[in-house]
Scaffold this motif. Structure first.
Motif, short mmCIF file in Angstrom:
data_model
loop_
_atom_site.label_atom_id
_atom_site.label_comp_id
_atom_site.label_asym_id
_atom_site.label_seq_id
_atom_site.Cartn_x
_atom_site.Cartn_y
_atom_site.Cartn_z
N UNK A 207 0.83 -1.20 0.00
CA UNK A 207 0.00 0.00 0.00
C UNK A 207 0.87 1.26 0.00
N UNK A 208 1.99 1.21 0.69
CA UNK A 208 2.89 2.36 0.69
C UNK A 208 3.60 2.51 -0.65
N UNK A 209 3.92 1.39 -1.29
CA UNK A 209 4.50 1.43 -2.63
C UNK A 209 3.51 2.07 -3.60
N UNK A 210 2.24 1.72 -3.47
CA UNK A 210 1.21 2.30 -4.33
C UNK A 210 1.07 3.80 -4.09
N UNK A 211 1.10 4.23 -2.82
CA UNK A 211 1.05 5.66 -2.53
C UNK A 211 2.24 6.38 -3.16
N UNK A 212 3.42 5.76 -3.06
CA UNK A 212 4.60 6.37 -3.66
C UNK A 212 4.44 6.49 -5.17
N UNK A 213 3.87 5.48 -5.79
CA UNK A 213 3.64 5.53 -7.23
C UNK A 213 2.66 6.64 -7.59
N UNK A 214 1.58 6.76 -6.84
CA UNK A 214 0.62 7.82 -7.09
C UNK A 214 1.26 9.20 -6.94
N UNK A 215 2.18 9.34 -5.99
CA UNK A 215 2.82 10.64 -5.77
C UNK A 215 3.67 11.06 -6.97
N UNK A 264 13.30 -8.20 -0.75
CA UNK A 264 12.77 -9.01 -1.84
C UNK A 264 11.54 -8.42 -2.51
N UNK A 265 10.76 -7.64 -1.76
CA UNK A 265 9.49 -7.16 -2.30
C UNK A 265 9.36 -5.64 -2.29
N UNK A 266 9.52 -5.03 -1.11
CA UNK A 266 9.19 -3.62 -0.96
C UNK A 266 10.16 -2.73 -1.73
N UNK A 267 11.47 -2.90 -1.50
CA UNK A 267 12.45 -2.06 -2.19
C UNK A 267 12.39 -2.25 -3.71
N UNK A 268 12.34 -3.48 -4.24
CA UNK A 268 12.15 -3.64 -5.68
C UNK A 268 10.86 -3.00 -6.19
N UNK A 269 9.84 -2.99 -5.33
CA UNK A 269 8.59 -2.33 -5.73
C UNK A 269 8.78 -0.84 -5.94
N UNK A 270 9.51 -0.20 -5.02
CA UNK A 270 9.80 1.23 -5.17
C UNK A 270 10.63 1.48 -6.44
N UNK A 271 11.65 0.65 -6.67
CA UNK A 271 12.50 0.81 -7.86
C UNK A 271 11.67 0.71 -9.13
#
Length: 313
Positions: A207-215, A264-271
């Motif tokens: 959910x935080x990755x999605x918020x970052x993407x929306x930003x 494995x998941x969160x950081x690659x999601x941000x990238x």
């Protein structure tokens, strides 16, 4: 998201739920009691085994704005969140948790902002924490955080103004570094922008990755008044162990600690969201810098507010 529906409402509210009989009626009532009335309420029941189905069907019978769908089997919470958005037809979309309560003016105030300012992709208000019985969660000065009536620490409230500027790299930094609680995921979002994202990834913390993407697609607007009452209770997802969170989200039963989940998941999601973002190269480089900082920054709040919870083996 649906397209081409002639009589589509302005707003779609998606309410994913599993075994929410204790709170779902209050959540639905708060949505149906909105001062802004041009909306549809889409309930996606993830094969509940309690009285959730009966409660939701009764609301759907009494109010034509309510549409109830029951999954034949439990898909996991995250797939269910994404599935309810796929049913949406409104120009704006809001996820609603089955255990939260919306202020009567939530939709009215947020629609006003989105209609007036095309640069805003997400609008929300301030959030107040409530206990399972609806009483306010109090702040414990000695522990430095909010604590439920049962004594469970539930963290702090983030700064009021985040991700509201014109610089996408600064907004991205605000989400990664200045945001601990992802309350804005329950804000009102432009559906066309949300449909261009990867939605929720199938792992806890997406959910935080999605918020970052929306930003990276536009700025947020956080209104000064309280519009959401976030309920804190023993069975809420944020108070589960990490293994239980994986099962809750649909990520499977494999045991995993917090660090491996991040790597494995969160950081690659941000990238990934930075790589796909419609921003300039120098802005992407700044965002990568924020990710690096997020990776190495000490997670003191984890030790302070949830000791031992993210270190399972």
């Amino acid at each position: 998201m649906k397209a081409g529906k002639f009589d589509a409402p302005t707003v779609s509210v998606g309410l994913p739920v599993f075994n929410g009989a204790d709170y779902v009626a209050e959540a639905i009532a708060s949505i149906l009691g909105q001062t802004y009335e041009d909306f549809e309420l889409l309930i996606q029941d993830n094969a509940s085994t309690d009285q959730t189905e009966a409660i939701c069907r009764e609301f759907a019978r009494r109010d034509s704005r309510v549409s109830y769908v029951r999954n034949p089997e439990n898909l996991g919470a995250i797939p269910n969140y994404n599935l309810v958005f796929e049913r949406a037809s409104g120009r704006y979309f809001k996820w609603a948790a089955h255990d939260d309560v919306c202020a009567p003016t939530f939709l009215e105030r947020c629609v006003e902002v989105l209609e007036a300012d095309p640069s805003v992709v997400l609008c929300s208000g301030q959030t107040r924490l409530i206990n399972d019985d609806g009483s306010p969660v109090t702040h414990d000065r000695e522990r430095g955080c909010f604590v439920t009536r049962h004594g469970a620490p539930v963290g702090v409230i983030d700064p009021e103004h985040r991700a509201e500027g014109t610089d996408p790299a600064k907004r991205f930094w605000d989400i990664l570094v200045r945001t601990m609680r992802t309350f804005e995921i329950f804000g009102l979002v432009r559906s066309d922008v949300l449909s261009r994202t990867g939605l929720h990834g199938n792992y806890y913390g997406s959910d935080k990755v999605l918020l970052a993407e929306l930003s990276l697609h536009g700025r947020f607007q956080l209104l000064p008044e309280v519009l959401l009452y976030r309920r804190c209770h023993p069975s809420q997802s944020s108070l589960l162990t990490l293994s239980s969170k994986r099962l809750w989200s649909g990520g499977g039963p494999r045991r995993q600690n917090w660090l491996s989940l991040r790597l494995q998941k969160v950081i690659p999601g941000y990238v990934h969201v930075v790589r796909q973002a419609p921003i300039r190269l120098h802005q992407k480089l700044l965002c990568y810098g924020a990710i690096a900082y997020r990776l190495v920054a000490p997670q003191t709040w984890i030790k302070q507010f949830a000791p031992g919870r993210y270190t399972e083996t």
